[in-house]
Enzyme design. Structure first.
Site, mmCIF file in Angstrom:
data_model
loop_
_atom_site.group_PDB
_atom_site.id
_atom_site.type_symbol
_atom_site.label_atom_id
_atom_site.label_comp_id
_atom_site.label_asym_id
_atom_site.label_seq_id
_atom_site.Cartn_x
_atom_site.Cartn_y
_atom_site.Cartn_z
ATOM 1 N N VAL A 190 0.824 -1.215 0.000
ATOM 2 C CA VAL A 190 0.000 0.000 0.000
ATOM 3 C C VAL A 190 0.860 1.269 0.000
ATOM 4 O O VAL A 190 0.375 2.341 -0.361
ATOM 5 C CB VAL A 190 -0.994 0.024 1.184
ATOM 6 C CG1 VAL A 190 -2.162 -0.896 0.919
ATOM 7 C CG2 VAL A 190 -0.316 -0.334 2.501
ATOM 8 N N LYS A 203 -3.493 4.604 13.681
ATOM 9 C CA LYS A 203 -4.925 4.301 13.511
ATOM 10 C C LYS A 203 -5.810 5.507 13.788
ATOM 11 O O LYS A 203 -6.817 5.706 13.118
ATOM 12 C CB LYS A 203 -5.321 3.118 14.397
ATOM 13 C CG LYS A 203 -4.806 1.769 13.886
ATOM 14 C CD LYS A 203 -5.265 1.509 12.462
ATOM 15 C CE LYS A 203 -5.269 0.042 12.093
ATOM 16 N NZ LYS A 203 -5.577 -0.158 10.654
ATOM 17 N N TYR A 256 0.915 1.748 16.604
ATOM 18 C CA TYR A 256 -0.337 1.385 15.939
ATOM 19 C C TYR A 256 -1.463 2.376 16.301
ATOM 20 O O TYR A 256 -2.221 2.817 15.435
ATOM 21 C CB TYR A 256 -0.672 -0.037 16.397
ATOM 22 C CG TYR A 256 -1.861 -0.708 15.788
ATOM 23 C CD1 TYR A 256 -1.848 -1.150 14.467
ATOM 24 C CD2 TYR A 256 -2.995 -0.978 16.555
ATOM 25 C CE1 TYR A 256 -2.940 -1.821 13.936
ATOM 26 C CE2 TYR A 256 -4.073 -1.659 16.036
ATOM 27 C CZ TYR A 256 -4.048 -2.081 14.729
ATOM 28 O OH TYR A 256 -5.124 -2.749 14.207
ATOM 29 N N SER A 284 -8.860 1.363 14.618
ATOM 30 C CA SER A 284 -8.833 0.320 15.635
ATOM 31 C C SER A 284 -9.209 0.920 16.984
ATOM 32 O O SER A 284 -8.939 2.100 17.247
ATOM 33 C CB SER A 284 -7.416 -0.249 15.721
ATOM 34 O OG SER A 284 -7.270 -0.989 16.917
HETATM 35 N N1 LIG Z 1 -8.667 -8.234 13.555
HETATM 36 C C1 LIG Z 1 -8.999 -7.290 14.400
HETATM 37 O O1 LIG Z 1 -9.622 -7.541 15.451
HETATM 38 C C2 LIG Z 1 -8.671 -5.878 14.100
HETATM 39 C C3 LIG Z 1 -8.891 -4.924 15.099
HETATM 40 C C4 LIG Z 1 -8.645 -3.586 14.807
HETATM 41 C C5 LIG Z 1 -8.183 -3.233 13.569
HETATM 42 N N2 LIG Z 1 -7.941 -4.196 12.624
HETATM 43 C C6 LIG Z 1 -7.433 -3.751 11.325
HETATM 44 O O2 LIG Z 1 -8.139 -4.405 10.298
HETATM 45 C C7 LIG Z 1 -7.294 -4.536 9.154
HETATM 46 C C8 LIG Z 1 -7.305 -5.974 8.671
HETATM 47 O O3 LIG Z 1 -6.724 -6.795 9.641
HETATM 48 P P1 LIG Z 1 -6.988 -8.366 9.768
HETATM 49 O O4 LIG Z 1 -7.294 -8.593 11.200
HETATM 50 O O5 LIG Z 1 -7.920 -8.849 8.743
HETATM 51 O O6 LIG Z 1 -5.493 -8.893 9.528
HETATM 52 P P2 LIG Z 1 -4.867 -9.958 8.514
HETATM 53 O O7 LIG Z 1 -3.434 -10.099 8.899
HETATM 54 O O8 LIG Z 1 -5.703 -11.198 8.459
HETATM 55 O O9 LIG Z 1 -4.990 -9.225 7.113
HETATM 56 C C9 LIG Z 1 -4.239 -8.112 6.772
HETATM 57 C C10 LIG Z 1 -3.744 -8.303 5.363
HETATM 58 O O10 LIG Z 1 -3.002 -7.140 4.977
HETATM 59 C C11 LIG Z 1 -1.903 -7.551 4.197
HETATM 60 N N3 LIG Z 1 -0.849 -6.536 4.229
HETATM 61 C C12 LIG Z 1 -0.003 -6.259 5.231
HETATM 62 N N4 LIG Z 1 0.848 -5.275 4.884
HETATM 63 C C13 LIG Z 1 0.518 -4.916 3.622
HETATM 64 C C14 LIG Z 1 1.025 -3.940 2.723
HETATM 65 N N5 LIG Z 1 2.053 -3.137 3.048
HETATM 66 N N6 LIG Z 1 0.427 -3.807 1.510
HETATM 67 C C15 LIG Z 1 -0.593 -4.607 1.148
HETATM 68 N N7 LIG Z 1 -1.087 -5.585 1.962
HETATM 69 C C16 LIG Z 1 -0.557 -5.713 3.180
HETATM 70 C C17 LIG Z 1 -1.448 -8.850 4.828
HETATM 71 O O11 LIG Z 1 -0.685 -9.628 3.925
HETATM 72 C C18 LIG Z 1 -2.783 -9.496 5.213
HETATM 73 O O12 LIG Z 1 -3.257 -10.385 4.223
HETATM 74 C C19 LIG Z 1 -5.922 -4.029 9.588
HETATM 75 O O13 LIG Z 1 -5.772 -2.681 9.181
HETATM 76 C C20 LIG Z 1 -5.981 -4.104 11.096
HETATM 77 O O14 LIG Z 1 -5.087 -3.216 11.712
HETATM 78 C C21 LIG Z 1 -8.172 -5.497 12.855
#
Ligand SMILES: NC(=O)c1ccc[n+]([C@@H]2O[C@H](COP(=O)([O-])OP(=O)(O)OC[C@H]3O[C@@H](n4cnc5c(N)ncnc54)[C@H](O)[C@@H]3O)[C@@H](O)[C@H]2O)c1
Length: 304
Positions: free
Chosen positions: A76, A168, A164, A151
């Site tokens: 990204v 965020k 983070y 988040s």
């Molecule tokens: N899971 C939760 O409870 C939670 C809570 C708060 C925020 N989030 C946010 O939700 C989003 C998704 O998280 P998730 O839980 O599905 O995690 P995840 O690890 O399952 O998915 C994140 C994806 O992003 C990809 N990624 C990482 N760096 C990248 C980059 N530089 N360019 C392109 N792709 C990249 C990874 O390969 C991965 O497939 C994130 O931004 C995370 O911070 C998740």
């Protein structure tokens, strides 16, 4: 299914769509007729390495039910390349879901510059770069939907997540300003703070909880916010396990001191209960709500 929640002819970019929440978003947009750019760098949860497998897997899933999708393996941080893939393949960009993410959790005392920079680059810079590249197209066509992913750690703070949290909550700051700048051009920008069982939570929650927290509980909110008829913009929503909630600011009435007299720390100390008393609180919704009490205390009209 209501037609208005269809995305036929729409082009959607979902970043980090190779797993977790992003995968779920990409699949659902494709089921609803969108042409989807499935972006994923395919690295580790801590930001190491890269691979085309994650994005290719989701593209194959979409194609297996007759949906349309192309893969992007860019980080990204190179958001312009991701948007270029949408333009080259589908000739437009209507929806951006900034979702890619990694974690480098460590207490602030032990945090290195690398931990700080990596999180900043993927979350904050990445969201900026993808959005910045999509923005002129959205302005030009006078239509766009953007959902940014924040988040609870950013909203409330969380031990071990200084890097983070900073990124965020910054993302929501970006959303709020773009909501204003996009208002007259049909562009709606919102932020979600999701909870979902993914590899990012694997180290802190038991397996059965991870399995229960399905990303599919969050995706419908993203779809709703990106739908053509949605008027919502500048909002911040928490979502997880079927619970969805909207947040807003709450402010005390505050204490008003005579601007013609000297203001000292002791004077403030004496009025501290009033400063912090939420009994007559309000819900400021814009920067004008900051200037309002400031100008009124000076006894002058607020400049238009
Ligand atoms: N899971 C939760 O409870 C939670 C809570 C708060 C925020 N989030 C946010 O939700 C989003 C998704 O998280 P998730 O839980 O599905 O995690 P995840 O690890 O399952 O998915 C994140 C994806 O992003 C990809 N990624 C990482 N760096 C990248 C980059 N530089 N360019 C392109 N792709 C990249 C990874 O390969 C991965 O497939 C994130 O931004 C995370 O911070 C998740």
């Amino acid at each position: 299914m209501s037609n208005t929640m269809r995305f036929d002819e729409r082009v959607v970019v979902v970043t980090g769509a190779g797993a977790g929440l992003g995968r779920s978003h990409a699949l659902e947009f494709a089921r609803r007729g969108a042409r989807v750019v499935v972006n994923d760098l395919g690295g580790s949860a801590h930001g190491a390495g890269k691979s085309s497998e994650a994005a290719d897997g989701v593209v194959a899933e979409i194609q297996s039910f007759g949906g349309e999708a192309v893969a992007s393996y860019d980080s990204v941080e190179d958001g312009d390349r991701i948007i270029q893939i949408a333009i080259d393949n589908f000739d437009r960009i209507d929806v951006v879901v900034n979702n890619a993410g990694i974690l480098r959790d460590v207490s602030f005392a032990k945090m290195t510059d690398v931990d700080w920079d990596l999180i900043y680059r993927v979350h904050a810079l990445g969201t900026y770069k993808v959005t910045k590249a999509a923005w002129p197209h959205m302005l030009e066509q006078e239509y766009g939907r953007i959902v940014n992913t924040a988040s609870a750690a950013g909203i409330y703070g969380n031990f071990g997540q200084a890097n983070y949290s900073f990124a965020k909550l910054g993302i929501h700051g970006l959303s709020q300003t773009l909501a204003l700048e996009g208002a007259r051009k049909g562009i709606k920008v919102n932020t979600i703070a999701p909870v979902a069982g993914s590899r990012l939570l694997e180290s802190i929650l038991p397996k059965e909880v991870i399995e229960a927290l399905k990303p599919e509980f969050v995706t419908p909110l993203v779809v709703k916010l990106c739908s053509e008829q949605s008027e919502e913009t500048g909002g911040l929503y928490e979502a997880g396990a079927g619970w969805i909630s909207k947040l807003r600011w709450e402010r005390t009435r505050g204490a008003f001191f005579d601007p013609k007299s000297e203001l000292t720390a002791q004077t403030i100390e004496k009025a501290w209960d009033q400063v912090c008393d939420f009994a007559e609180s309000s819900h400021p919704a814009g920067i004008q709500d900051t200037f309002g009490p400031v100008f009124s205390n000076l006894g002058i009209e607020m400049p238009q």
